[in-house]
Structures are given as C-alpha cells and as structure tokens.
Design an enzyme around this catalytic site. Structure first.
Site, short mmCIF file in Angstrom:
data_model
loop_
_atom_site.label_atom_id
_atom_site.label_comp_id
_atom_site.label_asym_id
_atom_site.label_seq_id
_atom_site.Cartn_x
_atom_site.Cartn_y
_atom_site.Cartn_z
N CYS A 93 0.67 -1.61 -0.02
CA CYS A 93 0.10 0.03 -0.33
C CYS A 93 0.89 0.98 -0.36
CB CYS A 93 -0.70 0.07 1.16
SG CYS A 93 -2.36 1.06 1.22
N HIS A 139 -9.74 0.60 2.09
CA HIS A 139 -9.84 2.46 2.11
C HIS A 139 -10.48 3.07 2.41
CE1 HIS A 139 -5.23 2.84 2.06
NE2 HIS A 139 -5.02 1.87 0.73
NI NI Z 1 -3.20 1.32 -0.42
#
Ligand code: NI
Length: 171
Positions: A93, A139
């Site tokens: 990420c 997210h």
């Molecule tokens: Ni991410």
C-alpha cells in the site's frame, strides 16, 4: 497537481470516508485527474482519496500503471456486491511503504459504484483487479491491508513503523 501520500499513523486512513452526493462539478473532475497523477507519480495501481487526506468515498485504479489510458477506473461510493473464490498474493500500500505481505482476498468480485457523472455501474474483476477493488473499498471503509494479517504479523509491522516514526524516517 501531485498530492503527498498520507502514511499509516494518520487517523484519516482509519475512518470511513464520506459518501459523495454532488456530481458534475469541475472540482470533482479535477480531483480525479490529480488522484491519477499522484498515483502514477507514486507508481501505484490504486489510490483512495483518504490517502491524500480527503475523506470522501472516491478511488482510482489503473492496473496498467498509466501505460494504457483505457484502463483507468474511477470508483465513487463503491460497494462490493459479489465475491467468489480465494487468492493469496503479496500486497502492499502506498500508505504503508516498504511492507509487502501475502493477503487472502476474494478471487473474483463485482463492484457497484458511481462514475464522475453520478451514474451507477457494475464492474467485475479477477485476480489483480479484484484485489484492487477490495483494497480500495477497504480504504474507503477506513481499513488498511494490515488488518487482514495475523495479529502477530500486524504487531511486528506496527512496531517497526513506530520505530521509524521515532527516528523521523516515517513521513
Ligand atoms: Ni492502499
């Protein structure tokens, strides 16, 4: 405009993003353009608005990493409506740079979302695209990929990050 990517530790990453209710404004189009630009600059294949400090339910994905403009995907207010099978692949990420861990995800998912104009659409993806749909909707729900790891592994990564925070290596 290229935004700075917010890193783990910032509370904006761990709270649910607000739904978008107004469409068609030039500001939204500009924000999306800037999100693609920021994602390409960071060499990512997906970016959610909270990662640039904006708590709104918007994500951009491009599995080609900018090689093919035709593969740009905009997801506004996305929800996963179907999920099938399993896959385990290394995942990372942009908000947790330097850490890659195997994460179990559904192999094939269908997402329902709105586009720039507010029109609803459904899209089905497999493998990398399915992973991106899941990672980005997570997210927008205030969830990071770390939450899919074992508690042991997660705590180890958190400890390493805390150490980097203390020494100023974590921006
Ligand atoms: Ni991410």
């Amino acid at each position: 405009m290229i935004y700075r990517i917010v890193k783990y530790g910032d509370p904006v990453l761990e709270k649910p993003a607000e739904a978008v209710t107004e469409f068609g404004a030039p500001e939204l189009e500009e924000l999306l353009e800037n999100m693609f630009e920021s994602m390409y600059a960071a060499r990512g294949v997906g970016l959610a608005a909270p990662q640039i400090g904006i708590s709104r339910s918007i994500a951009v994905i491009d599995p080609s990493g900018g090689e093919d403009a035709g593969r740009r995907i905009v997801l506004i207010n996305p929800k996963i409506i179907r999920a099938e099978g399993w896959q385990v692949q290394e995942e990372g990420c942009l908000s947790v740079p330097g850490f890659h861990e195997p994460v179990r995800r559904a192999k094939r998912v269908t997402v329902r979302a709105q586009n720039l104009k507010g029109e609803f659409f459904e899209m089905t993806g497999e493998d990398l695209l399915a992973r991106a749909f899941q990672h980005e909707t997570d997210h927008l729900n205030g969830r990071l990929f770390l939450s899919h790891l074992s508690a042991l592994k997660r705590d180890l990564i958190r400890r390493k990050i805390r150490k980097m925070m203390k020494s100023g290596e974590w921006g």
